[in-house]
Each structure stands twice: as C-alpha cells, then as structure tokens.
Motif scaffolding. Structure first.
Motif, short mmCIF file in Angstrom:
data_model
loop_
_atom_site.label_atom_id
_atom_site.label_comp_id
_atom_site.label_asym_id
_atom_site.label_seq_id
_atom_site.Cartn_x
_atom_site.Cartn_y
_atom_site.Cartn_z
N LEU A 31 0.85 -1.18 0.00
CA LEU A 31 0.00 0.00 0.00
C LEU A 31 0.89 1.25 0.00
N ALA A 32 0.55 2.20 -0.85
CA ALA A 32 1.35 3.43 -0.96
C ALA A 32 0.43 4.63 -1.14
N SER A 33 0.97 5.81 -0.81
CA SER A 33 0.25 7.07 -1.01
C SER A 33 1.25 8.13 -1.46
N ASP A 34 0.83 8.91 -2.45
CA ASP A 34 1.71 9.95 -2.99
C ASP A 34 1.54 11.31 -2.33
N ASP A 35 0.40 11.55 -1.71
CA ASP A 35 0.06 12.92 -1.34
C ASP A 35 0.00 13.21 0.15
N ILE A 36 0.47 12.31 0.99
CA ILE A 36 0.40 12.57 2.43
C ILE A 36 1.52 13.51 2.86
N LEU A 37 2.73 13.23 2.42
CA LEU A 37 3.88 14.09 2.72
C LEU A 37 4.31 14.78 1.44
N PRO A 38 4.73 16.05 1.53
CA PRO A 38 5.10 16.80 0.33
C PRO A 38 6.26 16.13 -0.42
N ASN A 39 6.07 15.95 -1.71
CA ASN A 39 7.10 15.42 -2.60
C ASN A 39 7.66 14.07 -2.16
N GLN A 40 6.83 13.27 -1.52
CA GLN A 40 7.29 11.98 -1.01
C GLN A 40 6.22 10.93 -1.19
N CYS A 41 6.65 9.74 -1.54
CA CYS A 41 5.75 8.59 -1.58
C CYS A 41 5.92 7.85 -0.25
N VAL A 42 4.83 7.59 0.43
CA VAL A 42 4.88 6.83 1.68
C VAL A 42 4.38 5.43 1.37
N GLU A 43 5.18 4.43 1.73
CA GLU A 43 4.81 3.04 1.46
C GLU A 43 4.63 2.27 2.75
N GLY A 44 3.61 1.44 2.77
CA GLY A 44 3.35 0.58 3.91
C GLY A 44 2.17 1.09 4.73
N PHE A 45 1.33 0.15 5.13
CA PHE A 45 0.13 0.48 5.90
C PHE A 45 0.46 1.29 7.15
N ALA A 47 3.20 2.91 7.99
CA ALA A 47 3.85 4.20 7.69
C ALA A 47 2.81 5.24 7.24
N ILE A 48 1.83 4.81 6.45
CA ILE A 48 0.79 5.73 6.00
C ILE A 48 -0.07 6.18 7.18
N LEU A 52 -0.49 9.97 8.62
CA LEU A 52 -1.79 10.61 8.85
C LEU A 52 -1.86 11.16 10.27
N ILE A 53 -1.37 10.39 11.23
CA ILE A 53 -1.37 10.84 12.63
C ILE A 53 -0.55 12.12 12.76
N MET A 54 0.63 12.14 12.16
CA MET A 54 1.50 13.31 12.30
C MET A 54 0.90 14.54 11.62
N ASN A 55 0.04 14.34 10.63
CA ASN A 55 -0.62 15.46 9.97
C ASN A 55 -1.90 15.89 10.68
N SER A 56 -2.31 15.13 11.70
CA SER A 56 -3.55 15.45 12.41
C SER A 56 -3.34 16.64 13.34
N THR A 57 -4.43 17.16 13.86
CA THR A 57 -4.34 18.34 14.74
C THR A 57 -3.79 18.00 16.12
N GLN A 75 3.87 -0.49 17.87
CA GLN A 75 3.97 -1.95 17.92
C GLN A 75 2.64 -2.60 17.50
N TRP A 76 1.52 -2.08 18.00
CA TRP A 76 0.22 -2.64 17.65
C TRP A 76 -0.16 -2.33 16.21
N LEU A 77 0.29 -1.22 15.68
CA LEU A 77 0.06 -0.95 14.26
C LEU A 77 0.80 -1.97 13.40
N GLU A 78 2.01 -2.31 13.81
CA GLU A 78 2.76 -3.35 13.09
C GLU A 78 2.07 -4.70 13.26
N TYR A 79 1.55 -4.97 14.45
CA TYR A 79 0.79 -6.20 14.67
C TYR A 79 -0.39 -6.27 13.71
#
Length: 173
Positions: A31-45, A47-48, A52-57, A75-79
């Motif tokens: 799974l990948a996303s192009d538009d979460i971080l500027p000029n960066q592709c984020v890969e992996g569930f 990591a995405i 999203l968390i880091m971009n939240s309020t 750890q639980w996200l990796e689980y």
C-alpha cells in the motif's frame, strides 16, 4: 466481511479528518500514497497511518501521550499489518482474538488507559470477524467484547459500519 488495507486507511483518514492522498498498491503489492507528505511517496500500511497521525491536529492524542504509549501504539500498528491483516481463516482469527483478549485483560484499551489509533485501526480490521462471532464466542473473548463495544459507541470511529450486538443477558448466562 473483512475490510482491506485501503478501506481501513480511508476510514482512519476520515476519523482523523485528514485526506489519505492517492492510495494505490505498488508494484510489490505494498500500500502506498503519494500525497500525504510533500514530494514523497509513503509506502506501507503502518507508515501511512503514522503519517496521517503526524498530519492530524493532535498527534499525541492519537499516537499516545508519552514515549511508552507511542512505542506500544506503533507496535500494535505493526501487529495489525503482520497479523490482523491476515485473519482470513479460522485458525489465524482465533490466534489474533486470543492475543488481543489477553492484551485487554488489564486495560480498557490496547495500549493501556487511553485510546490510540491502534484501537481505531484494530477495530476496523476486526469488525467483520467480531460481527460474525457467536454469543458463546463473544463470552469466550469477553475482554475483546468489552473493548469492541466501547469503541463502536463512538460514531466517528464506527462511521457506517454496523453496530455489533453484545446482548449482555445472553453473553453472561
């Protein structure tokens, strides 16, 4: 019915009120996303979800208030990526339910006393499994039943998913 990783990220982004960007499966079926971080592709569930968390309020609210909670959440996200995502057969499902039931024995949420995005992600990935449990299985996994029923009461988390019935009279008889 299980939800897939793309749908789970979409539900998490809706809960966080952050656009998920352009989600797609890469050449390596990651799974990948192009538009979460500027000029960066984020890969992996995971990591995405963390992007999203880091971009939240309020990242601390969703990731955890201290470094220990943040580490447990990661750890639980990796689980979720390595185990829950592959709960496509009865044996895997039972193992995951046992693990999570044990983890929830002494705390209301996966990482302790505060809800984090690990709870939200796990809720969405487990919804189809928990929905299909019999009343006896719900009683067997009483800690998951308590946790799941608590989480699903939040309309922002549940979104359009069906409420799972935890009839306590039948559950404890």
């Amino acid at each position: 019915m299980r939800i897939d990783r793309v749908e789970c990220v979409q539900r998490v982004s809706q809960y966080l009120r952050i656009p998920p960007g352009n989600l797609y499966m890469s050449e390596n079926n990651i799974l990948a996303s192009d538009d979460i971080l500027p000029n960066q592709c984020v890969e992996g569930f995971s990591a995405i979800v963390q992007a999203l968390i880091m971009n939240s309020t309020s990242p601390a609210r969703h990731l955890g208030s201290d470094t220990e909670k943040q580490a447990l959440t990661r750890q639980w996200l990796e689980y979720a990526v390595l185990r829950i995502n592959y709960a496509d057969n009865a044996l895997n499902s039972k193992r995951i339910l046992r693990d999570l039931n044990d983890a929830l024995k002494s705390s209301p949420y996966i990482t302790g006393t505060e809800m984090t995005l690990a709870d939200v992600v796990s809720y969405h990935l487990l919804h189809g499994i928990v929905k299909d449990l019999s009343q006896q299985e719900k009683a067997q996994y009483v800690n998951i039943s308590r946790w799941f029923d608590n989480i699903q009461q939040d309309d922002e988390i549940r979104q359009k998913l069906q409420l799972v019935n935890f009839d306590l009279l039948n559950l404890y008889l």
